[in-house]
Every structure is written in C-alpha cells, then in structure tokens.
Design an enzyme around this catalytic site. Sequence first.
Site, short mmCIF file in Angstrom:
data_model
loop_
_atom_site.label_atom_id
_atom_site.label_comp_id
_atom_site.label_asym_id
_atom_site.label_seq_id
_atom_site.Cartn_x
_atom_site.Cartn_y
_atom_site.Cartn_z
N SER A 143 0.85 -1.18 0.00
CA SER A 143 0.00 0.00 0.00
C SER A 143 0.89 1.23 0.00
CB SER A 143 -0.90 0.00 1.25
OG SER A 143 -1.53 1.26 1.42
N TYR A 166 -1.33 -0.65 10.71
CA TYR A 166 -1.46 -1.03 9.30
C TYR A 166 -0.30 -0.48 8.48
CZ TYR A 166 -3.38 -1.84 4.69
OH TYR A 166 -3.56 -2.27 3.40
#
Length: 243
Positions: A143, A166
Amino acid sequence: MANETLIALVTGANKGIGLEIARQLARAGVLVLIGSRDVERGSAAAALLSSEGGRAKFIRLDLNDHSSIEAAAETIRTEHNRLDILVNNAGIVDAEDGPPSSGSPEAARRIIDTNFIGTLAVTQAMLPLLRQAPTARIVNLSSSLGSLTVNGDPNSPYYSARLIGYNASKAAVNMLTVQLAAELRGTSIAVNSVSPGYVKTDLTGHTGFMTAEEGARLPVKYALLGEDAVSGQFVEPGGTTPW
C-alpha cells in the site's frame, strides 16, 4: 512467462481484490489455488471461478496458523511439486488501530502478526516450491501507506492516514520485498511490492475509488511478468512508489 500450465497460490482469495486477482489469473489460463482460512468461503470461491471456465482449487491457509501454512505447502508439493506464482494478498485492518499516540498496541500486534509475520511465514514455506519452477514470481500486496516517504510528505493525499499498525505492517512487507529480492538476485524468482490503489473492498469499508477488477490488474501484471522481469520494485497504478 508462458501461462498454459502455471500454478498460482493467492492468499486471502475468497473475496475482494484477492478473488479478483484469482479470477484474472484463471482467465489467463493459470491453475489458481484459492488460499482461504474459511473452508466454506474458499470452496465457494473456487467453485465460482470453475463455473466461469477457470481452473481453481481451494486450499486452506490461515496466516495466523503456521501448521495450516505448512500443510498447504505439503499439499502443493504432493499434488504439483512446484509453484510458479505466489500472491501474498491476505491482510487485515483493525478498528482499534490509529495514530501513534492513541492506536492500540494490541491492534498493531494483531495487524503485524497477520500482514507481515503471516506473509513472511507463507513466503518461507513456499520458497522451496517456487525454486522448483523454471521461473517464479512473488507479488506482495502493499500500500502507498507503507511508504515512509509518503507518510512524511505533508503534500501527499495519504499524509493524514495515520494508522500505526497497518502502515507499519505494509512498510515491513516492503522490507521483505527489498531483502528477498536481494537474496534471490541471480535466480529466476522475481519479487515485487504492488500497491493496487484505493480499491472498494471490505478492507477499505468500500470507500475506495477503484473497483476490485481495476485494482487486480497491476498485481496480475506483475504475477505474469516474462523472463526479463524486474525485481525489487514498489509500484502502484501511477508508477513507481518511493520507499
């Protein structure tokens, strides 16, 4: 990379972008192993792709259960004796994640255990099988939130997305890509981090601006790279991403 008899394992492939990656690989003629911790959902996903004319099999694989990872590797070894493509797609978010000042350390641990430790364990278990393939590809779903450069850039649209667990997990996945690509230099195995973009899935609460079909295209492209494949890259739909 001829794809008539390629064998691919896609983790977390029972839904969302993982299912769409599996679907596009199956459409390309690849035999896809649907990695899923949920037997019912994984079996249903494999049946769906088979009903669409693809070749797909369910294989139970839970990133938090190392015995299931080893069992999956043994099943692939017994039935196929090699693996051509590994797509490390499975990952989680956690409602208790947040900024460094307030995000739950327990949530960060849960996320990192799955997104990084689990991915590392799967990769290590599958490497002997990938080495048996004439050429092999590892695609780590990352990501832009895993980019240290992006996280430190006030002009980035992702600058305010402070999810310590995350973001750190995806930065760790990127480290896996960098180090593994260096370790495998000179072999026929290419490994890359691919950010699919902001995709409408359960993971994003369906707030993305790309469909799963659109988001799957880049990971599939890197899974099917030819003999002149690049390795050790971090890419997103707009091009190369800064580490």
